[in-house]
Design a protein around this motif. Structure first.
Motif, PDB file in Angstrom:
ATOM      1  N   GLU A   1       0.834  -1.201   0.000  1.00 13.67           N
ATOM      2  CA  GLU A   1       0.000   0.000   0.000  1.00 13.67           C
ATOM      3  C   GLU A   1       0.870   1.252   0.000  1.00 13.67           C
ATOM      4  O   GLU A   1       1.981   1.258   0.526  1.00 13.67           O
ATOM      5  CB  GLU A   1      -0.895   0.050   1.244  1.00 13.67           C
ATOM      6  CG  GLU A   1      -1.996  -0.975   1.283  1.00 13.67           C
ATOM      7  CD  GLU A   1      -2.877  -0.805   2.508  1.00 13.67           C
ATOM      8  OE1 GLU A   1      -3.928  -1.460   2.562  1.00 13.67           O
ATOM      9  OE2 GLU A   1      -2.504  -0.020   3.417  1.00 13.67           O
TER      10      GLU A   1
ATOM     11  N   GLU B   1      -3.688   3.245  -0.137  1.00 12.10           N
ATOM     12  CA  GLU B   1      -4.251   2.719  -1.376  1.00 12.10           C
ATOM     13  C   GLU B   1      -3.470   1.469  -1.780  1.00 12.10           C
ATOM     14  O   GLU B   1      -2.236   1.486  -1.845  1.00 12.10           O
ATOM     15  CB  GLU B   1      -4.172   3.757  -2.505  1.00 12.10           C
ATOM     16  CG  GLU B   1      -5.054   4.978  -2.298  1.00 12.10           C
ATOM     17  CD  GLU B   1      -6.537   4.638  -2.356  1.00 12.10           C
ATOM     18  OE1 GLU B   1      -6.907   3.711  -3.126  1.00 12.10           O
ATOM     19  OE2 GLU B   1      -7.316   5.287  -1.638  1.00 12.10           O
TER      20      GLU B   1
ATOM     21  N   ILE C   1      -1.701  -1.400  -3.866  1.00 14.11           N
ATOM     22  CA  ILE C   1      -1.001  -1.539  -5.141  1.00 14.11           C
ATOM     23  C   ILE C   1      -1.066  -3.008  -5.540  1.00 14.11           C
ATOM     24  O   ILE C   1      -0.576  -3.874  -4.816  1.00 14.11           O
ATOM     25  CB  ILE C   1       0.465  -1.084  -5.025  1.00 14.11           C
ATOM     26  CG1 ILE C   1       0.534   0.359  -4.510  1.00 14.11           C
ATOM     27  CG2 ILE C   1       1.162  -1.207  -6.380  1.00 14.11           C
ATOM     28  CD1 ILE C   1       1.950   0.810  -4.178  1.00 14.11           C
TER      29      ILE C   1
ATOM     30  N   ALA D   1       1.085   4.668  -8.479  1.00 15.73           N
ATOM     31  CA  ALA D   1       0.447   4.782  -7.163  1.00 15.73           C
ATOM     32  C   ALA D   1       0.860   6.053  -6.428  1.00 15.73           C
ATOM     33  O   ALA D   1       0.319   6.360  -5.364  1.00 15.73           O
ATOM     34  CB  ALA D   1       0.784   3.562  -6.313  1.00 15.73           C
TER      35      ALA D   1
END
Length: 242
Positions: free
Chosen positions: A154, A158, A160, A216
């Motif tokens: 992450e 978020e 990945i 990302a």
């Protein structure tokens, strides 16, 4: 009777490094009967690859191994592996034991000892090093989180999405963070082959992994290809902007 242990053995993995297949498979059956997940390596130069792939909780290591002996394997492992390493060997001399402990092994057990003794000492080590084992698999670097055991990657909360090969590649770079790893070491560890000086396969894998991380929001300098040498993952770059 072996004392009751605190750890859930069903989630605990052991890597047996032993070239005698009769010994290895016998020990594998015994450990699996206790609930362990068991992996095997039969040569010294296969150990790094197995550790990257399976991140075992403990390693049982013979001394007399093909290609790379157990002492050198232990020295190499201690550059990044924090879990228990136990020499399990037929060479039960005082000198062999002293050398094993001096280079970083946690215990030294002769092969002629009973499985009950081995198991009791293994459980003791696993319990005492439980937190260290977890730290060996997880990296929390600012907003970046990576936990190979949980299959988690992450950045800024978020996720990945990575393939299994990309997880192994990123883990390999993380345990060698802030140092240049050569192409030959990358090929030998991750693919089990020597770099032939021509293949661009690892470069392609690095580029694909890097592209996902940059997408990302991670700085493009997090992973760099070092011309004519190899690759370098820089933790300092996590403080930089994209």
């Amino acid at each position: 009777m072996i004392a009751e242990h605190k750890l859930p053995i069903s989630n605990t993995s052991v890597l047996i490094v032993e070239d005698d297949k009769i010994v290895s498979f016998t020990l594998k059956r015994q450990l699996e009967a206790q609930g362990f997940i068991v992996h095997q390596a039969f040569k010294g130069d296969a150990v790094d690859r197995m550790v990257i792939r399976h991140t075992p909780d403990c390693i049982l290591l013979d001394i007399g191994l093909p290609n790379i002996n157990g002492y050198d394997v232990c020295i190499n492992l201690r550059e990044y592996y924090k879990g228990p390493i136990v020499f399990l060997t037929g060479n039960d001399t005082d000198d062999a034991e002293l050398k094993g402990l001096q280079i970083g092994a946690d215990d030294f057990i002769a092969k002629n000892r009973s499985f009950k003794v081995l198991l009791a000492r293994l459980l003791r080590l696993l319990e005492s090093k439980h937190e260290v084992q977890n730290a060996n698999k997880a990296f929390y670097l600012g907003a970046f989180k990576f936990d190979k055991h949980l299959h988690l990657c992450e950045f800024e909360d978020e996720e990945i999405s990575l393939t299994n090969d990309e997880y192994e590649l990123l883990y390999f770079l993380l345990i060698n963070k802030n140092t240049v790893v050569t192409r030959d070491k990358a090929y030998q560890t991750l693919k089990g082959i020597s770099y032939n000086g021509l293949s661009r396969g690892m470069d392609v894998s690095i580029s694909r992994l890097k592209a996902k991380l940059v997408q990302a929001g991670i700085c493009s300098d997090f992973i760099k290809t070092v011309r004519s040498k190899g690759y370098r993952l820089s933790t300092q770059s996590l403080t930089e902007t994209k």
